[in-house]
Design an enzyme around this catalytic site. Structure first.
Site, PDB file in Angstrom:
ATOM      1  N   HIS A 160     -26.694 -17.930   2.414  1.00  0.00           N
ATOM      2  CA  HIS A 160     -26.273 -16.906   1.630  1.00  0.00           C
ATOM      3  C   HIS A 160     -24.932 -17.207   1.716  1.00  0.00           C
ATOM      4  O   HIS A 160     -24.364 -16.873   2.611  1.00  0.00           O
ATOM      5  CB  HIS A 160     -26.767 -15.895   1.176  1.00  0.00           C
TER       6      HIS A 160
ATOM      7  N   CYS B 102     -30.908 -21.210  -2.459  1.00  0.00           N
ATOM      8  CA  CYS B 102     -31.289 -20.473  -1.477  1.00  0.00           C
ATOM      9  C   CYS B 102     -32.050 -20.816  -2.241  1.00  0.00           C
ATOM     10  O   CYS B 102     -32.992 -22.001  -2.528  1.00  0.00           O
ATOM     11  CB  CYS B 102     -31.548 -19.033  -0.615  1.00  0.00           C
TER      12      CYS B 102
ATOM     13  N   GLU C  55     -22.935 -15.730  -0.410  1.00  0.00           N
ATOM     14  CA  GLU C  55     -22.159 -14.145  -0.636  1.00  0.00           C
ATOM     15  C   GLU C  55     -22.117 -13.225   0.042  1.00  0.00           C
ATOM     16  O   GLU C  55     -20.806 -12.215  -0.197  1.00  0.00           O
ATOM     17  CB  GLU C  55     -22.666 -14.096  -2.378  1.00  0.00           C
TER      18      GLU C  55
END
EC number: 6.3.5.2
Length: 525
Positions: free
Chosen positions: A181, A86, A183
């Site tokens: 993202h 990002c 994660e």
């Protein structure tokens, strides 16, 4: 000699995203050690850390602003793979000759990314296929700016309808950037992408496992303290309990645990701790009755931060006194964990506001007389629990809801009095018991009761009475950084309220806290 479990390591540079700690936890879940550092780290620090790869986190700033954070230039000269997430992708693009602009449309939420070019990062990874057979990935976006031109030596790997460069790569230098993202769980193949980067591209072995972490911790404890005696404040919480078990394995009878009943514990907690660690595990425990001392020190104090500092100070005084009664106690052990270290570092460098003083880190006087042993300081909470299981601690104890270091001292609002603590203990025990009975305890992330120092009118029998108010609090969260209030069934809440009012003489009203985090915090103080 134990294996070097830090041999392969990932450096994560933090640009301020709420998800940055989650990135680190995901890397650890892959069995690889990593550390989280502020973005303005020096070249010398990076060289000393000697990472196998570097991840640039997301962040709330805009790379189009002149004073926005940048990665140290050495990141791109160190000869190791780099993964920008990002904001991390945007600063990578800009610093290496690309261009970033504010987007007309802010992308927030689910998006489908179409893979256009083969790349080591996403090869063979897909959620579905387009009509002409191109891989599609379901991802979670959260960005306002977007890359409008990538550096000349990069290729476009994937795009969305509104984001032309959703993934970019320089395969030769092993630089990768993603505008989403990986994660978060909403990016369905995110863990596979992180695994691909960490394990395949950076070639890190999975050395970071509970059994190896235990062996490493024991070796390091022995090296640090030698034959010295160590004293540990054992509260019965997850962190201090796992610390106690590690130290017991490492140095045996040279560990003295001090269990302080400060009058701020849950119902029957003192008896449970003594039974488990003293009788069952055979640890050397000194039981200190400290209720009067703590409550006297807290008398007249209403400020939450001051209460935390007082409780921390009195704990250290008690430890010092106990240590003086023992010969050669040179070390104080603590259950400090990695998020405590990260937050305290941030507050020390002025990079973040201090939300609350951590009982383990910020609340201790600087003139403390003993050295510190902190065997958990590299570990996240989920890792501490896994280690606890490996050490033989019971599941129910390790997965109990979080309890603050200052205990009921911050769940009694305002001044702390024995009467208030006694009422709160009994009310809280009823709430927790009913959650277990209704099979709701493990469906919420944290649940507890708060004592409100206000009297409210109630009716008991034929008479009116003015008694105290308590609030029930239950939240659902993944990382405790944000949280939603738990939508517990009305009949359940009614049952808990009736039991508390009928069984706890002195409480006339029960309310339920429906505040999210943010804007509220999970604890009231």
């Amino acid at each position: 000699m134990t294996e070097n479990i830090h041999k392969h390591r990932i450096l994560i540079l933090d640009f301020g995203s709420q998800y940055t700690q989650l990135v680190a936890r995901r890397v650890r879940e892959l069995g690889v050690y990593c550390e989280l550092w502020a973005w303005d780290v020096t070249e010398a620090q990076i060289r000393e850390f000697n990472p196998s790869g570097i991840i640039l986190s997301g962040g709330p700033e805009s790379t189009t602003e002149d004073n926005s954070p940048r990665a140290p230039q050495y990141v791109f000269e160190a000869g190791v793979p780099v993964f920008g997430v990002c904001y991390g992708m945007q600063t990578m693009a800009m610093q290496l000759g690309g261009h970033v602009e504010a987007s007309n449309e802010r992308e927030f939420g689910y998006a489908q990314v179409e893979v256009l070019t083969d790349s080591a990062l996403v090869r063979g990874i897909e959620d579905s296929l387009t009509a002409d057979g191109k891989p599609l990935l379901d991802v979670w976006m959260s960005h306002g700016d977007k890359v409008t031109a990538i550096p000349s030596d990069f290729v476009t790997v994937a795009s969305t309808e509104t984001c032309p460069f959703a993934i970019m790569a320089n395969e030769e230098k092993r630089f990768y950037g993603v505008q989403f993202h990986p994660e978060v769980t909403h990016t369905r193949q995110g863990m596979r992408m992180l695994d691909r980067f960490v394990r395949d591209i950076c070639q890190c072995e999975a050395l970071w496992t509970p059994a190896k972490i235990i062996d490493d911790a024991i070796a390091r404890i022995r090296q640090q303290v030698g034959d010295d005696k160590v004293i540990l404040g054992l509260s019965g919480g997850v962190d201090s309990s796992v610390t106690a078990m590690l130290l017991h394995r490492a140095i045996g009878k040279n560990l003295t645990c001090v269990f302080v009943d400060n009058g701020l514990l849950r119902l029957n907690e003192a008896e449970q701790v003594m039974d488990m660690f003293g009788d069952h595990f055979g640890l050397n425990i000194v039981h200190v009755e400290g209720e009067e001392r703590f409550l006297t020190a807290l008398a007249g104090e209403n400020d939450p931060e001051a209460k935390r500092k007082i409780i921390g100070r009195v704990f250290v005084e008690v430890f010092d006194e106990q240590a003086l009664r023992l010969e050669d106690v040179k070390w104080l052990a603590q259950g400090t964990i990695y998020p405590d270290v990260i937050e305290s570092a941030a507050s020390a460098t002025g990079k973040a506001h201090v939300i609350k003083s951590h009982h383990n880190v910020g609340g201790l006087p600087k003139e403390m007389k003993m050295g510190l042993v902190e065997p958990l300081r590299e570990l996240f909470k989920d890792e501490v629990r896994k280690i606890g299981l490996e050490l033989g601690l019971p599941y129910d104890m390790l997965y109990r809801h979080p309890f603050p270091g200052p205990g009921l001292g911050v769940r009694v609002l305002g001044e702390v009095k024995k009467e208030y603590c006694d009422l709160l203990r009994r009310a809280d025990a009823i709430f927790i018991e009913e959650l277990h009975k209704a099979d709701l305890y493990n469906k919420v992330s944290q649940a507890f009761t708060v004592f409100l120092p206000v009297r409210s009118v109630g009716v008991m029998g034929d008479g009116r009475k003015y008694d105290w108010v308590v609030s029930l609090r239950a939240v659902e969260t993944i990382d405790f950084m944000t949280a939603h209030w738990a939508h517990l069934p009305y009949d359940f809440l009614g049952r808990v309220s009736n039991r508390i009012i009928n069984e706890v003489n002195g409480i006339s009203r029960v309310v339920y806290d429906i505040s999210g985090k943010p804007p509220a915090t999970i604890e009231w103080e």
